[in-house]
Design a protein around this motif. Structure first.
Motif, PDB file in Angstrom:
ATOM      1  N   ILE B 394       0.858  -1.185   0.000  1.00  0.00           N
ATOM      2  CA  ILE B 394       0.000   0.000   0.000  1.00  0.00           C
ATOM      3  C   ILE B 394       0.889   1.227   0.000  1.00  0.00           C
ATOM      4  N   GLU B 395       0.586   2.140  -0.908  1.00  0.00           N
ATOM      5  CA  GLU B 395       1.345   3.386  -0.954  1.00  0.00           C
ATOM      6  C   GLU B 395       0.919   4.296   0.189  1.00  0.00           C
ATOM      7  N   GLU B 396       1.857   5.094   0.679  1.00  0.00           N
ATOM      8  CA  GLU B 396       1.519   6.167   1.601  1.00  0.00           C
ATOM      9  C   GLU B 396       0.473   7.060   0.941  1.00  0.00           C
ATOM     10  N   GLY B 397      -0.551   7.429   1.681  1.00  0.00           N
ATOM     11  CA  GLY B 397      -1.553   8.345   1.147  1.00  0.00           C
ATOM     12  C   GLY B 397      -2.716   7.661   0.444  1.00  0.00           C
ATOM     13  N   SER B 398      -2.629   6.351   0.248  1.00  0.00           N
ATOM     14  CA  SER B 398      -3.754   5.704  -0.432  1.00  0.00           C
ATOM     15  C   SER B 398      -4.860   5.373   0.569  1.00  0.00           C
ATOM     16  N   THR B 399      -6.053   5.164   0.039  1.00  0.00           N
ATOM     17  CA  THR B 399      -7.222   4.939   0.886  1.00  0.00           C
ATOM     18  C   THR B 399      -7.356   3.455   1.220  1.00  0.00           C
ATOM     19  N   VAL B 400      -7.578   3.167   2.465  1.00  0.00           N
ATOM     20  CA  VAL B 400      -7.754   1.777   2.899  1.00  0.00           C
ATOM     21  C   VAL B 400      -9.020   1.685   3.747  1.00  0.00           C
ATOM     22  N   LEU B 401      -9.560   0.470   3.866  1.00  0.00           N
ATOM     23  CA  LEU B 401     -10.746   0.241   4.677  1.00  0.00           C
ATOM     24  C   LEU B 401     -10.319  -0.550   5.921  1.00  0.00           C
ATOM     25  N   VAL B 402     -10.472   0.061   7.067  1.00  0.00           N
ATOM     26  CA  VAL B 402     -10.062  -0.585   8.317  1.00  0.00           C
ATOM     27  C   VAL B 402     -11.282  -1.219   8.985  1.00  0.00           C
ATOM     28  N   THR B 403     -11.225  -2.513   9.236  1.00  0.00           N
ATOM     29  CA  THR B 403     -12.261  -3.180  10.008  1.00  0.00           C
ATOM     30  C   THR B 403     -11.889  -3.031  11.476  1.00  0.00           C
ATOM     31  N   LEU B 404     -12.695  -2.280  12.200  1.00  0.00           N
ATOM     32  CA  LEU B 404     -12.327  -1.895  13.570  1.00  0.00           C
ATOM     33  C   LEU B 404     -12.528  -3.019  14.582  1.00  0.00           C
ATOM     34  N   ASN B 405     -11.680  -3.072  15.579  1.00  0.00           N
ATOM     35  CA  ASN B 405     -11.942  -3.919  16.739  1.00  0.00           C
ATOM     36  C   ASN B 405     -12.197  -3.073  17.988  1.00  0.00           C
ATOM     37  N   ARG B 406     -12.407  -1.799  17.805  1.00  0.00           N
ATOM     38  CA  ARG B 406     -12.787  -0.882  18.873  1.00  0.00           C
ATOM     39  C   ARG B 406     -13.976  -0.074  18.409  1.00  0.00           C
ATOM     40  N   GLN B 407     -14.609   0.580  19.351  1.00  0.00           N
ATOM     41  CA  GLN B 407     -15.655   1.526  18.986  1.00  0.00           C
ATOM     42  C   GLN B 407     -15.014   2.701  18.262  1.00  0.00           C
ATOM     43  N   ARG B 408     -15.693   3.183  17.230  1.00  0.00           N
ATOM     44  CA  ARG B 408     -15.257   4.365  16.499  1.00  0.00           C
ATOM     45  C   ARG B 408     -15.079   5.564  17.447  1.00  0.00           C
ATOM     46  N   SER B 409     -15.926   5.616  18.488  1.00  0.00           N
ATOM     47  CA  SER B 409     -15.822   6.739  19.426  1.00  0.00           C
ATOM     48  C   SER B 409     -14.464   6.769  20.118  1.00  0.00           C
ATOM     49  N   GLU B 410     -13.880   5.580  20.351  1.00  0.00           N
ATOM     50  CA  GLU B 410     -12.547   5.542  20.955  1.00  0.00           C
ATOM     51  C   GLU B 410     -11.506   6.059  19.970  1.00  0.00           C
ATOM     52  N   VAL B 411     -11.644   5.611  18.716  1.00  0.00           N
ATOM     53  CA  VAL B 411     -10.720   6.058  17.666  1.00  0.00           C
ATOM     54  C   VAL B 411     -10.813   7.573  17.509  1.00  0.00           C
ATOM     55  N   ASN B 412     -12.035   8.091  17.610  1.00  0.00           N
ATOM     56  CA  ASN B 412     -12.240   9.529  17.424  1.00  0.00           C
ATOM     57  C   ASN B 412     -11.540  10.370  18.490  1.00  0.00           C
ATOM     58  N   LYS B 413     -11.208   9.750  19.608  1.00  0.00           N
ATOM     59  CA  LYS B 413     -10.550  10.488  20.693  1.00  0.00           C
ATOM     60  C   LYS B 413      -9.044  10.260  20.705  1.00  0.00           C
ATOM     61  N   THR B 414      -8.493   9.918  19.547  1.00  0.00           N
ATOM     62  CA  THR B 414      -7.094   9.516  19.515  1.00  0.00           C
ATOM     63  C   THR B 414      -6.183  10.631  19.021  1.00  0.00           C
ATOM     64  N   LEU B 415      -5.112  10.868  19.763  1.00  0.00           N
ATOM     65  CA  LEU B 415      -4.046  11.765  19.334  1.00  0.00           C
ATOM     66  C   LEU B 415      -2.919  10.905  18.789  1.00  0.00           C
ATOM     67  N   LEU B 416      -2.402  11.262  17.625  1.00  0.00           N
ATOM     68  CA  LEU B 416      -1.333  10.481  17.008  1.00  0.00           C
ATOM     69  C   LEU B 416      -0.043  11.279  17.032  1.00  0.00           C
ATOM     70  N   ILE B 417       0.941  10.728  17.725  1.00  0.00           N
ATOM     71  CA  ILE B 417       2.253  11.366  17.738  1.00  0.00           C
ATOM     72  C   ILE B 417       3.182  10.517  16.892  1.00  0.00           C
ATOM     73  N   SER B 418       3.860  11.163  15.990  1.00  0.00           N
ATOM     74  CA  SER B 418       4.707  10.451  15.055  1.00  0.00           C
ATOM     75  C   SER B 418       6.128  10.963  15.252  1.00  0.00           C
ATOM     76  N   GLY B 419       7.103  10.110  15.041  1.00  0.00           N
ATOM     77  CA  GLY B 419       8.480  10.585  15.095  1.00  0.00           C
ATOM     78  C   GLY B 419       9.329   9.795  16.048  1.00  0.00           C
ATOM     79  N   SER B 420      10.156  10.503  16.762  1.00  0.00           N
ATOM     80  CA  SER B 420      11.110   9.879  17.662  1.00  0.00           C
ATOM     81  C   SER B 420      10.398   9.523  18.964  1.00  0.00           C
ATOM     82  N   HIS B 421      10.577   8.303  19.431  1.00  0.00           N
ATOM     83  CA  HIS B 421       9.844   7.871  20.623  1.00  0.00           C
ATOM     84  C   HIS B 421      10.588   8.242  21.900  1.00  0.00           C
ATOM     85  N   ASP B 422       9.814   8.424  22.944  1.00  0.00           N
ATOM     86  CA  ASP B 422      10.381   8.732  24.255  1.00  0.00           C
ATOM     87  C   ASP B 422       9.491   8.072  25.300  1.00  0.00           C
TER      88      ASP B 422
END
Lengths: 493, 493
Positions: B394-422
């Motif tokens: 899959i190319e970066e930026g392409s559209t994919v369909l994710v079958t969730l194993n969580r409630q969408r409401s949980e996903v909606n409250k997610t902050l994504l930090i990318s980069g160097s881990h600490d």
């Protein structure tokens, strides 16, 4: 008690706004320390699904706990393969240059990579030949590549799911510390109640609220128990309440159908403890009573099923999650377009049950039969919308947020038929659901003209119509022309 | 068995495409009548949540079963109120013109409406005055307005929910006929297995798959049992299989870590029954074995946890729903944008676990750590995407369909930090989750530059970066300028 005897009593509850009621009650429960219970237990991870971790869970061992072979074959040092080609293979001797390994075996000290057995050539009893170089750590599961002990596996307050059991097991945990679920005791009240399975006489009512509510609170992680129903008698209610409060964490008195029984509940609660809120500006559910006895939350819940459900969700659920020390998982919400105008009284927040279907790229929400006493519309509904207190209702075509009680995938497979109802639709609905497609058919009864209008506005997939044109004696043709002038229509005989 | 002893064996499985494998197996099970089991039982509605109705459920009685008063007050004929005004009230006499009723009382014969007690004026001992006209059926619950017996309540194959219990109870049902859940028996195999709670030595593996898989099949409505692990010995496996097949409906042999054990399973299954499929072109999970013994489905499941999970979802779950005669409820799916390029081998359908966060109006999916043996990434994932067999990834930026194993409401409250881990991020994540907001913080480790790039592309909310500019001796400034030239940056000390 006859209402006549009580004619002078003030029947008006002082309904206060929902948010104020919730805050007042929450503050009261915090003040009396009602939510401070901190009992935990240690249970096997086998029994932990649905339970709430009482502390953060850390890995005991890493996974894998040693570097292991991921394949059957030989372990080598990757350097010893460098330069190998088809035409210039490298010969390796067992012991110093390679060792046989099975999948899952530790990679022996001094080796770092594995060659699959099918990529090998045997040369002699203790020699092999390789014709390709190997990357470092090829076919090797490095120590801790999955879990590096003491890595965090579950946070405090996590609701444990089946999917979490694999990492708990892999990290060497056989048990886990969880919060003990709160015990919710239900006391149904009302002289008119009969048990499920009994045939109610005129004026009698089947007591099913306790079963329904027990199942709900168990969904939310609590333990439920139900007392025998108590007749409409303040002394008996007082005894039942005092007796029940001992063994439970949360007590719920379910009102009978009589408004009088709510007054008993309120006065008994006030006598034995405190009533903090009596009457909230919500619909359904406004006569709810929120208080405490012996430092424990006590809720007087209206007896109409839809009222009981709404008040359970608004007031009981947060207390249960408070005891469990876990965040409530909010159900999925869907932005929808209201397919019908709905009037709602000013000054009350209304919780309206709706069905939802995707039509032409929008989700369309239509109300189910309203009324505090309704039960089938609870079962048939797909979710709930909230009509604010300062609103007189919702206009057709306006955007609403539906909190779903089904998976969105089920809603996505829904066909909406609007218009005139026919029993054949129920039969069709049943056939469709049971077919492999899993298509749901829901119908919104708005009459023949309403159905055609809904179809023309994109508020339905199908319209049911049987409109007689008295001039021509034909059905539907002129009505379809009039209400859907811009659509091409094909006729099937 | 040492791999050396077996050097000549053909290790290549003939992996066939997933859809063909599923169809072949389904047809085989239909041919041998493996899914024909039709046992049902009658249980109390109290115990029915999560069970599947074996036949359509119809109302026994209507709700309400007689027309009742919805309020405390008086029953009247609505006609007798017509014309009443503030200045010209109408006087009614008890008996002929009105009768006192409590909420829930049947509306007496000959009356059709109710006036609330608070809207009445008493005139004498047996007379009242009304100053407003009344609508027909005001404050009355008409017979069957909720449920009209024998109305359909639940369709055949419905999975009963807590929300359904109210209408079942209201319609006079105390029990319901449900399908008996299939019994799934798990046989873990492998000489190297130790029980959970034991500390594994080198080369030993904790047997947690059976616990994990038992919980999963119970989520799907089956009953699970687990046999003691069987060593890598075809005779012992044959005995265990013959013994276990008697009492169960579906048998699952969980392979140990050794490839050899899969071959035992396959040959034992072939000897005792039939092997229909051995090897499917999926990743993870390709060595799965699908067959039958004594007319019952038998699955040889790979021992790596992620492989076991994937094959359970693809092959075991449909059989369970087949036994239950119920449509599987497909989890919610979310259209997402791939935040990272992912390579995947041609010829295999890959099931890739991802985390998902909403960033700037799009859902962004990032892969979790891949690998058949991974467990923590199962627990941390939000869902799965399928990479088709004919795709190299899959190319970066392409559209994919994710079958969730969580409630969408949980996903909606997610902050994504990318980069160097600490490690500080883990601590922050824990604090946030436990806060009332319920915000989830997930991190995607792509290095400092990767984080800045992700931020600039809208693939992350936050970037972790510590890039030293060797010329100036300063951290981050020049890198931020270079990678995010169009963003206004504010600096906090």
């Amino acid at each position: 008690m006859s209402p006549q005897a009580d004619f002078e009593r003030n029947y008006f509850l002082k309904d206060i706004p929902l948010q104020i009621a919730q805050d007042k009650y929450q503050n009261h429960l915090l003040d009396i320390g009602a939510l401070l219970k901190k009992e935990t237990e240690i249970i096997s991870i086998k029994d932990s699904v649905g339970r709430v971790s009482s502390q953060a869970v850390f890995a005991k061992i890493s996974s894998p706990h040693v570097t292991t072979s991921a394949m059957d074959g030989v372990a080598i040092k990757y350097e010893s393969s460098l330069g190998a080609t088809e035409t210039r293979p490298i010969k390796l001797i067992e012991g110093s240059a390679f060792l046989w390994v099975d999948t899952g075996d530790p990679v022996p000290e001094g080796f770092d990579s594995v060659i699959m057995i099918e990529d090998l050539e045997k040369y002699s009893a203790n020699e092999i030949i390789i014709r390709n170089p190997v990357a470092p750590y090829q076919h090797v599961r490095k120590i801790a590549e999955d879990i590096a002990a003491p890595e965090l596996l579950l946070q405090q307050g996590a609701i444990i799911r089946s999917l979490d059991l694999a990492c708990l097991g892999a990290a060497g945990l056989s048990d886990v510390k969880v919060n003990i679920p709160p015990k919710v005791c239900f006391i149904p009240t009302g002289t008119e109640l009969v048990k499920i399975g009994e045939t109610p006489g005129p004026g009698q009512i089947i007591e099913f609220n306790s079963i329904f509510l027990s199942a709900l609170v168990e969904d939310w992680g609590a333990e439920a128990s139900v007392r025998n129903p108590v007749s409409d008698d303040p002394t008996l209610l007082e005894q039942a309440l005092l007796h029940s409060i001992i063994d439970c964490d949360i007590l719920v008195v379910i009102a009978g159908s009589s408004a009088g029984s709510e007054d008993f509940t309120s006065s008994v609660m006030a006598k034995l403890g405190e009533v903090i809120v009596h009457g909230v500006a919500i619909r359904p559910g406004h006569p709810v009573i929120l208080g405490s006895v012996s430092g424990k939350p006590v809720i007087g819940m209206p007896g109409y099923p839809s009222s009981a459900l709404t008040t359970a969700e608004l007031f009981l659920k947060p207390i249960i999650y408070g005891f469990l020390k876990s965040n409530e998982i909010v159900p999925d919400q869907i932005k929808s377009v209201m397919g019908k105008k709905v009037a709602s009284p000013l000054g009350e927040e209304e919780f309206l049950r709706v069905v939802v279907a995707p039509v032409n790229g929008d989700y369309i929400a239509n109300p189910t039969t309203r009324g505090a006493a309704m039960t089938l519309s609870i079962s048939k509904s797909d979710g709930v919308i909230k009509i604010p207190a300062n609103s007189e209702g919702i206009e057709e075509g306006s955007t609403v947020l539906v909190t779903l009680n089904r998976q969105r995938s089920e809603v996505n497979k829904t066909l909406l038929i609007s218009g005139s109802h026919d029993i054949a639709l129920d039969i069709l609905a049943s056939e469709l659901t049971f077919a492999e497609s899993g298509v749901r058919l829901i119908s919104s009864s708005v009459g023949s003209v309403g159905g055609l209008l809904a179809l023309s506005k994109g508020y339905a997939h199908i319209a049911g119509s049987h409109l007689l044109d008295e001039e021509t004696g034909e059905y539907n043709f002129s009505a379809v022309k009039r209400h859907m002038p811009n659509e091409k229509v094909r006729i099937y005989d």
